[in-house]
Motif scaffolding. Sequence first.
Motif, PDB file in Angstrom:
ATOM      1  N   ILE A  85       1.173  -9.528  -1.184  1.00 51.33           N
ATOM      2  CA  ILE A  85       0.321  -8.339  -1.162  1.00 51.33           C
ATOM      3  C   ILE A  85       0.226  -7.847   0.282  1.00 51.33           C
ATOM      4  CG2 ILE A  85      -1.888  -7.381  -1.876  1.00 51.33           C
ATOM      5  CD1 ILE A  85      -0.396  -8.726  -4.161  1.00 51.33           C
ATOM      6  N   ILE A  86       0.509  -6.561   0.505  1.00 43.75           N
ATOM      7  CA  ILE A  86       0.575  -6.038   1.867  1.00 43.75           C
ATOM      8  C   ILE A  86      -0.264  -4.776   2.009  1.00 43.75           C
ATOM      9  CG2 ILE A  86       2.094  -5.200   3.703  1.00 43.75           C
ATOM     10  CD1 ILE A  86       4.449  -6.427   2.072  1.00 43.75           C
ATOM     11  N   ASP A  87      -1.128  -4.766   3.016  1.00 40.28           N
ATOM     12  CA  ASP A  87      -1.754  -3.529   3.493  1.00 40.28           C
ATOM     13  C   ASP A  87      -1.461  -3.480   4.988  1.00 40.28           C
ATOM     14  OD1 ASP A  87      -3.181  -1.268   4.002  1.00 40.28           O
ATOM     15  OD2 ASP A  87      -5.016  -1.923   3.003  1.00 40.28           O
ATOM     16  N   PRO A  88      -0.468  -2.719   5.409  1.00 43.61           N
ATOM     17  CA  PRO A  88      -0.010  -2.790   6.798  1.00 43.61           C
ATOM     18  C   PRO A  88      -1.060  -2.383   7.818  1.00 43.61           C
ATOM     19  CG  PRO A  88       0.957  -0.907   5.677  1.00 43.61           C
ATOM     20  CD  PRO A  88       0.287  -1.741   4.621  1.00 43.61           C
ATOM     21  N   ILE A  89      -1.879  -1.391   7.454  1.00 38.72           N
ATOM     22  CA  ILE A  89      -3.020  -1.021   8.290  1.00 38.72           C
ATOM     23  C   ILE A  89      -4.201  -0.794   7.361  1.00 38.72           C
ATOM     24  CG2 ILE A  89      -4.013   0.590   9.954  1.00 38.72           C
ATOM     25  CD1 ILE A  89      -1.204   1.275  10.882  1.00 38.72           C
ATOM     26  N   ASP A  90      -5.015  -1.809   7.186  1.00 35.10           N
ATOM     27  CA  ASP A  90      -6.254  -1.645   6.429  1.00 35.10           C
ATOM     28  C   ASP A  90      -7.280  -1.060   7.387  1.00 35.10           C
ATOM     29  OD1 ASP A  90      -7.894  -2.469   3.887  1.00 35.10           O
ATOM     30  OD2 ASP A  90      -9.107  -3.031   5.631  1.00 35.10           O
ATOM     31  N   GLY A  91      -7.775   0.131   7.063  1.00 33.88           N
ATOM     32  CA  GLY A  91      -8.675   0.828   7.977  1.00 33.88           C
ATOM     33  C   GLY A  91      -7.948   1.897   8.767  1.00 33.88           C
ATOM     34  N   THR A  92      -7.129   2.698   8.068  1.00 32.97           N
ATOM     35  CA  THR A  92      -6.363   3.728   8.772  1.00 32.97           C
ATOM     36  C   THR A  92      -7.278   4.761   9.420  1.00 32.97           C
ATOM     37  OG1 THR A  92      -4.498   3.421   7.254  1.00 32.97           O
ATOM     38  CG2 THR A  92      -4.519   5.440   8.540  1.00 32.97           C
ATOM     39  N   ARG A  93      -8.439   5.015   8.836  1.00 30.81           N
ATOM     40  CA  ARG A  93      -9.377   5.946   9.473  1.00 30.81           C
ATOM     41  C   ARG A  93      -9.805   5.436  10.851  1.00 30.81           C
ATOM     42  NH1 ARG A  93     -10.559   6.114   4.066  1.00 30.81           N
ATOM     43  NH2 ARG A  93     -10.859   8.185   3.101  1.00 30.81           N
ATOM     44  N   ALA A  94     -10.064   4.133  10.931  1.00 35.92           N
ATOM     45  CA  ALA A  94     -10.392   3.549  12.232  1.00 35.92           C
ATOM     46  C   ALA A  94      -9.191   3.623  13.166  1.00 35.92           C
ATOM     47  CB  ALA A  94     -10.843   2.095  12.056  1.00 35.92           C
ATOM     48  N   PHE A  95      -8.007   3.353  12.626  1.00 39.92           N
ATOM     49  CA  PHE A  95      -6.779   3.364  13.417  1.00 39.92           C
ATOM     50  C   PHE A  95      -6.560   4.720  14.078  1.00 39.92           C
ATOM     51  CE2 PHE A  95      -2.171   3.878  13.891  1.00 39.92           C
ATOM     52  CZ  PHE A  95      -1.817   2.702  14.532  1.00 39.92           C
ATOM     53  N   ILE A  96      -6.687   5.795  13.310  1.00 43.55           N
ATOM     54  CA  ILE A  96      -6.414   7.122  13.862  1.00 43.55           C
ATOM     55  C   ILE A  96      -7.552   7.610  14.752  1.00 43.55           C
ATOM     56  CG2 ILE A  96      -4.934   7.715  11.924  1.00 43.55           C
ATOM     57  CD1 ILE A  96      -7.186   9.443  10.796  1.00 43.55           C
ATOM     58  N   SER A  97      -8.689   6.904  14.708  1.00 46.44           N
ATOM     59  CA  SER A  97      -9.824   7.249  15.565  1.00 46.44           C
ATOM     60  C   SER A  97      -9.892   6.396  16.828  1.00 46.44           C
ATOM     61  CB  SER A  97     -11.142   7.105  14.786  1.00 46.44           C
ATOM     62  OG  SER A  97     -11.140   7.923  13.632  1.00 46.44           O
ATOM     63  N   GLU A 134       0.820  -1.210   0.000  1.00 46.33           N
ATOM     64  CA  GLU A 134       0.000   0.000   0.000  1.00 46.33           C
ATOM     65  C   GLU A 134       0.857   1.264   0.000  1.00 46.33           C
ATOM     66  OE1 GLU A 134      -3.589   2.484   0.828  1.00 46.33           O
ATOM     67  OE2 GLU A 134      -3.094   0.683  -0.294  1.00 46.33           O
ATOM     68  N   GLU A 135       1.993   1.239   0.697  1.00 44.27           N
ATOM     69  CA  GLU A 135       2.709   2.488   0.965  1.00 44.27           C
ATOM     70  C   GLU A 135       3.970   2.691   0.133  1.00 44.27           C
ATOM     71  OE1 GLU A 135       0.950   4.363   2.565  1.00 44.27           O
ATOM     72  OE2 GLU A 135      -0.393   2.930   3.533  1.00 44.27           O
ATOM     73  N   TRP A 136       4.588   1.618  -0.378  1.00 48.24           N
ATOM     74  CA  TRP A 136       5.854   1.761  -1.094  1.00 48.24           C
ATOM     75  C   TRP A 136       5.738   1.154  -2.496  1.00 48.24           C
ATOM     76  CZ3 TRP A 136       8.335   5.168   1.539  1.00 48.24           C
ATOM     77  CH2 TRP A 136       8.313   5.153   2.936  1.00 48.24           C
ATOM     78  N   ASP A 137       6.664   1.508  -3.359  1.00 44.02           N
ATOM     79  CA  ASP A 137       6.627   1.021  -4.736  1.00 44.02           C
ATOM     80  C   ASP A 137       6.719  -0.505  -4.782  1.00 44.02           C
ATOM     81  OD1 ASP A 137       6.492   3.613  -5.639  1.00 44.02           O
ATOM     82  OD2 ASP A 137       8.640   3.772  -6.075  1.00 44.02           O
ATOM     83  N   ALA A 138       6.099  -1.067  -5.788  1.00 39.04           N
ATOM     84  CA  ALA A 138       6.109  -2.521  -5.949  1.00 39.04           C
ATOM     85  C   ALA A 138       7.509  -3.013  -6.290  1.00 39.04           C
ATOM     86  CB  ALA A 138       5.128  -2.939  -7.034  1.00 39.04           C
ATOM     87  N   LYS A 139       7.831  -4.196  -5.786  1.00 43.35           N
ATOM     88  CA  LYS A 139       9.044  -4.907  -6.175  1.00 43.35           C
ATOM     89  C   LYS A 139       8.646  -5.932  -7.228  1.00 43.35           C
ATOM     90  CE  LYS A 139      12.252  -8.469  -4.628  1.00 43.35           C
ATOM     91  NZ  LYS A 139      12.571  -9.429  -3.533  1.00 43.35           N
ATOM     92  N   ALA A 140       9.035  -5.697  -8.456  1.00 40.46           N
ATOM     93  CA  ALA A 140       8.652  -6.575  -9.564  1.00 40.46           C
ATOM     94  C   ALA A 140       9.719  -7.645  -9.774  1.00 40.46           C
ATOM     95  CB  ALA A 140       8.468  -5.761 -10.830  1.00 40.46           C
ATOM     96  N   THR A 141       9.277  -8.860 -10.042  1.00 46.27           N
ATOM     97  CA  THR A 141      10.190  -9.957 -10.367  1.00 46.27           C
ATOM     98  C   THR A 141       9.618 -10.734 -11.540  1.00 46.27           C
ATOM     99  OG1 THR A 141       9.147 -11.628  -8.955  1.00 46.27           O
ATOM    100  CG2 THR A 141      10.754 -10.149  -7.909  1.00 46.27           C
ATOM    101  N   GLU A 142      10.348 -11.743 -11.985  1.00 45.04           N
ATOM    102  CA  GLU A 142       9.904 -12.552 -13.116  1.00 45.04           C
ATOM    103  C   GLU A 142       9.133 -13.793 -12.673  1.00 45.04           C
ATOM    104  OE1 GLU A 142      13.268 -13.424 -15.524  1.00 45.04           O
ATOM    105  OE2 GLU A 142      13.591 -11.333 -16.111  1.00 45.04           O
ATOM    106  N   THR A 143       8.977 -13.999 -11.372  1.00 46.48           N
ATOM    107  CA  THR A 143       8.243 -15.166 -10.909  1.00 46.48           C
ATOM    108  C   THR A 143       6.741 -14.886 -10.906  1.00 46.48           C
ATOM    109  OG1 THR A 143       8.180 -14.590  -8.561  1.00 46.48           O
ATOM    110  CG2 THR A 143      10.164 -15.673  -9.376  1.00 46.48           C
ATOM    111  N   ALA A 144       5.979 -15.946 -10.717  1.00 47.48           N
ATOM    112  CA  ALA A 144       4.521 -15.827 -10.709  1.00 47.48           C
ATOM    113  C   ALA A 144       3.968 -15.515  -9.327  1.00 47.48           C
ATOM    114  CB  ALA A 144       3.902 -17.126 -11.223  1.00 47.48           C
TER     115      ALA A 144
END
Length: 271
Positions: A91-103, A77-87
Amino acid sequence: MTISTAARPTDAAIAETLIASATAARASTLGRFRTQLAVDNKFSVGFDPVTEADREAETVIRAIIAERFPDHGIIGEEWDAKATETAYNWIIDPIDGTRAFISGVPVWGTLIGLTHEGKAIAGLMEQPFTGERWMAVGGQLEHTRNGGPQPAGVSSVAKLSQARTSTTSPDMFRGPHLSAWTELSSRVLQVRYGLDCYAYCLLASGHIDLVVEVQLKHVDIAPLIPIIEAAGGVVTTWDGGRAENGGTCVAAATPQLHDEAMRVLREAMLD
């Protein structure tokens, strides 16, 4: 330690990496929860908050994955993707629901998933404040609270009129999507807002029956798909396709409930 090879990683290696990553992220997220954090807005119009906790948690998760699976891609979610040739892509969302987090509301979660050729094959959602974790690897779902096993599995609800329903916010719907949501929400038993990733995991535990959303990013939904499916649920886009790439989503406890929800959404969008 390096685990990865070009071959498919074992379920054990995937599970160990998911747990190690979530555990490492916990210090960044839980340690800053209900503190006075500086909040940045990623949008010039509207509000898409991000905090140092988001950035730091993703950094430590990436480091663990890169050490164990150096040839795998990483999409966060926060940093550029690391692309590779593998399949394989993590997938990372370190804090899904940041609005809830800050509340200070404990319905946010750390999402980590693994896709193979675009299909989600493993996923984890951890809510550190409640001590809950849902993890699906190899088609098997594990739900724990503070390390102890908890019940998991979708409900048997098959009708909209009986469906406990959730969406993140009614403000997300626009145009035909708004008309469809308005019609659908008028037919369900109840609607709860603002639960973000927690709603999908409550569906996987039989407490919510239907989640309907739009404007999802791939990081919002891909890690949750294996959890929903391993619990016995059904999850697709509004047009019936795979949901890994985000956009729209209908997640339901039963095929019958999913079919009825899809029919109502489609008919309302045609009116």
